[in-house]
Design an enzyme around this catalytic site. Structure first.
Site, PDB file in Angstrom:
ATOM      1  N   ARG A  41       0.881  -1.239  -0.099  1.00 13.31           N
ATOM      2  CA  ARG A  41       0.190   0.123  -0.113  1.00 13.31           C
ATOM      3  C   ARG A  41       1.001   1.326   0.003  1.00 13.31           C
ATOM      4  O   ARG A  41       0.385   2.249  -0.701  1.00 13.31           O
ATOM      5  CB  ARG A  41      -0.718   0.130   1.221  1.00 13.31           C
ATOM      6  CG  ARG A  41      -2.089  -0.774   0.922  1.00 13.31           C
ATOM      7  CD  ARG A  41      -3.196  -0.379   1.919  1.00 13.31           C
ATOM      8  NE  ARG A  41      -4.320  -1.103   1.732  1.00 13.31           N
ATOM      9  CZ  ARG A  41      -5.263  -1.367   2.577  1.00 13.31           C
ATOM     10  NH1 ARG A  41      -5.369  -1.128   3.809  1.00 13.31           N
ATOM     11  NH2 ARG A  41      -6.633  -1.992   2.269  1.00 13.31           N
ATOM     12  N   LYS A 202     -19.129 -18.270   1.530  1.00 12.95           N
ATOM     13  CA  LYS A 202     -20.357 -18.050   1.666  1.00 12.95           C
ATOM     14  C   LYS A 202     -21.091 -17.067   0.785  1.00 12.95           C
ATOM     15  O   LYS A 202     -20.655 -16.161   0.536  1.00 12.95           O
ATOM     16  CB  LYS A 202     -20.769 -17.610   3.088  1.00 12.95           C
ATOM     17  CG  LYS A 202     -20.494 -18.726   4.217  1.00 12.95           C
ATOM     18  CD  LYS A 202     -20.860 -18.191   5.502  1.00 12.95           C
ATOM     19  CE  LYS A 202     -20.424 -19.224   6.430  1.00 12.95           C
ATOM     20  NZ  LYS A 202     -20.940 -18.626   7.911  1.00 12.95           N
ATOM     21  N   GLY A 359     -11.070  -9.243  -0.220  1.00 12.16           N
ATOM     22  CA  GLY A 359     -11.139 -10.381   0.883  1.00 12.16           C
ATOM     23  C   GLY A 359      -9.541 -11.045   0.407  1.00 12.16           C
ATOM     24  O   GLY A 359      -8.464 -10.672   0.309  1.00 12.16           O
TER      25      GLY A 359
HETATM   26  P1  AMP Z   1     -14.310 -15.263   1.238  1.00 11.14           P
HETATM   27  O1  AMP Z   1     -13.495 -14.412   2.265  1.00 11.14           O
HETATM   28  O2  AMP Z   1     -15.716 -15.376   1.410  1.00 11.14           O
HETATM   29  O3  AMP Z   1     -13.598 -14.812   0.020  1.00 11.14           O
HETATM   30  O4  AMP Z   1     -13.785 -16.738   1.671  1.00 11.14           O
HETATM   31  C1  AMP Z   1     -12.515 -17.453   1.523  1.00 11.14           C
HETATM   32  C2  AMP Z   1     -12.457 -18.308   2.176  1.00 11.14           C
HETATM   33  O5  AMP Z   1     -13.451 -19.365   1.513  1.00 11.14           O
HETATM   34  C3  AMP Z   1     -11.004 -19.078   1.985  1.00 11.14           C
HETATM   35  O6  AMP Z   1     -10.595 -19.060   3.562  1.00 11.14           O
HETATM   36  C4  AMP Z   1     -11.304 -20.433   1.563  1.00 11.14           C
HETATM   37  O7  AMP Z   1     -10.606 -21.546   2.295  1.00 11.14           O
HETATM   38  C5  AMP Z   1     -12.748 -20.727   1.763  1.00 11.14           C
HETATM   39  N1  AMP Z   1     -13.349 -21.919   0.984  1.00 11.14           N
HETATM   40  C6  AMP Z   1     -13.219 -21.909  -0.450  1.00 11.14           C
HETATM   41  N2  AMP Z   1     -13.780 -22.944  -0.997  1.00 11.14           N
HETATM   42  C7  AMP Z   1     -14.187 -23.539   0.232  1.00 11.14           C
HETATM   43  C8  AMP Z   1     -14.886 -24.689   0.490  1.00 11.14           C
HETATM   44  N3  AMP Z   1     -15.171 -25.608  -0.818  1.00 11.14           N
HETATM   45  N4  AMP Z   1     -15.179 -25.266   1.334  1.00 11.14           N
HETATM   46  C9  AMP Z   1     -14.699 -24.597   2.456  1.00 11.14           C
HETATM   47  N5  AMP Z   1     -14.132 -23.424   2.591  1.00 11.14           N
HETATM   48  C10 AMP Z   1     -13.920 -23.152   1.346  1.00 11.14           C
END
Ligand code: AMP
Length: 402
Positions: A41, A202, A359
């Site tokens: 940054r 999610k 993220g």
């Molecule tokens: P986000 O912060 O919503 O972008 O989510 C990122 C997180 O999703 C990472 O820590 C990944 O390990 C998790 N993730 C991705 N695919 C899967 C999956 N099939 N099952 C569980 N966690 C997952």
């Protein structure tokens, strides 16, 4: 896109020696001894700071750091970051104990022409997060101009990103301009076909994102844990996978809306499954319709990756948010790695404009060794996501010229 006054306009309109306040995002990770762990940054601020310094302005750098909630918290002082910034710039960077009042005024007026001073954390004052008009006026008081170069703080209507612009002529910094150009190339006026990947854990945290992207993109790839909820919504058994049962109707509504908008949703045809999300597991490949009851999906399978790469071949622009699998643990990083490397190669060939951020995306692309070859990788997190969600960012709106 609205128009903004650039640093060239600032140089034309403002006398050398004037005090220019420069809103940066100095919110970088520090280790226990106060050493900056990742200076990405800070690096991005250097072009603007060098231009302002070479133009002979006296520069006061404004930033928040951490969440001190309106109190002075010693661990959240910007002093160590001022010295890291000085090292990167190769020039002395002064530090003022306060961002308003005599401390700020004296530090700024005694700077030599081209000198830079970091002013103490704006969030040590409650007026910052409250976007308080008196506090914004006090910030602006010493200055003849204000530059915002902190896209990552632009989703907050705070005094140093928003209120201050009412009191002093306002300009857009070079890093901010690069971010806005990249976002415009992604969603404002993209070359089509436009494809987006939304991955991650999610659906519930990404509803607005999915809604806006399905209205604007030609193809929407759904990956990561959230793809499981979509597969379940189509009636497939997803075993012990992460799945939001309360979101099945929402997933069906998103798919129906996408169809109305002529957006093709691409879900994984196959998956890598294992008994648990832990190191040392060997993944097993199965069709998305044949996930065993006692296994969980942890990555997209090879056929899914082929589908995604074939869709990249046809696309002109790619937006990427979120990993395709649980990329932190091998071998569940394979789909993210392969797709990211493929997108990077198409970008190098000039076939694809690729914009990524939000993220864990930056970490996932860097893990794949692909981040450097993307057209633009945003370090902005929340602000990047809010832009992709189609929201107006107060810090950007405040830069726009009437
Ligand atoms: P986000 O912060 O919503 O972008 O989510 C990122 C997180 O999703 C990472 O820590 C990944 O390990 C998790 N993730 C991705 N695919 C899967 C999956 N099939 N099952 C569980 N966690 C997952």
């Amino acid at each position: 896109m609205s128009s903004y006054k650039t640093l060239n306009a600032l140089v034309d309109e403002t006398a050398a020696g004037s005090i220019v306040l420069f809103r940066a995002d100095l919110n970088v990770p520090l280790d226990e001894s106060g050493i900056v762990r990742d200076a990405t940054r800070l690096q991005r601020l250097l072009p603007s700071l060098e231009k302002l310094s070479q133009s002979g302005f006296r520069i006061g750098v404004l930033s928040h750091f951490g969440r001190p909630k309106g109190r002075r918290v010693a661990e959240m002082s910007l002093a160590p970051i001022a010295s890291a910034l000085g090292d990167l710039l190769g020039q002395d960077v002064a530090f003022a104990e306060d961002c308003i009042g005599d401390a700020a005024q004296n530090a700024l007026t005694t700077l030599p022409e081209g000198g830079i001073c970091v002013l103490e954390n704006t969030r040590f004052h409650a007026g910052e997060e409250a976007d308080d008009a008196d506090f914004a006026a006090a910030l602006a008081a010493p200055a003849q101009a204000y530059v915002n170069d902190a896209f990552s703080a632009a989703h907050r209507a705070h005094a140093s990103t928003h209120g201050i612009t009412k009191y002093v002529p306002t300009y857009c910094g070079l890093a901010m301009q690069a971010e806005l150009d990249a976002l415009n190339a992604a969603l404002g006026n993209p070359k089509r076909p436009l494809i987006a990947i939304v991955g991650g854990a999610k659906i519930s945290t990404k509803l607005d994102l999915l809604g806006n992207l399905s209205a604007k993109t030609d193809t929407l790839v759904i990956g990561g844990g959230m793809a499981n909820t979509f597969l379940a919504a189509q009636g497939h058994n997803v075993g012990t996978s992460l799945c939001e049962d309360s979101m099945l109707d929402t997933a069906r509504a998103i798919m129906a809306e996408a169809e109305k908008q002529d957006c093709t949703i691409l879900l994984p045809r196959d998956a890598v499954v294992a008994s648990q999300f832990a190191a040392g597991q060997s993944g097993e490949i199965c069709a998305a319709q044949a996930v065993p009851d006692n296994k969980m999906i942890l990555d997209a399978g090879p056929d899914a990756v082929s589908d995604i790469c074939a869709a990249f071949d046809k696309a002109a622009t790619l937006i990427w948010n979120g990993p395709l699998g649980a990329f932190e643990i091998e071998p569940f990083d394979a789909a993210t790695n392969k797709a990211a490397q493929y997108a990077a190669a198409l970008t190098r060939k000039g076939q694809l404009t690729s914009i990524a951020g939000g993220g864990d995306t930056v970490a996932a692309l860097n893990h794949a060794g692909a981040g450097d070859d993307f057209s633009y990788v945003s370090t902005a997190g929340g602000a990047f996501l809010e832009w992709l969600e189609g929201k107006t960012l107060p810090g950007i709106a405040a830069l726009a010229q009437e």
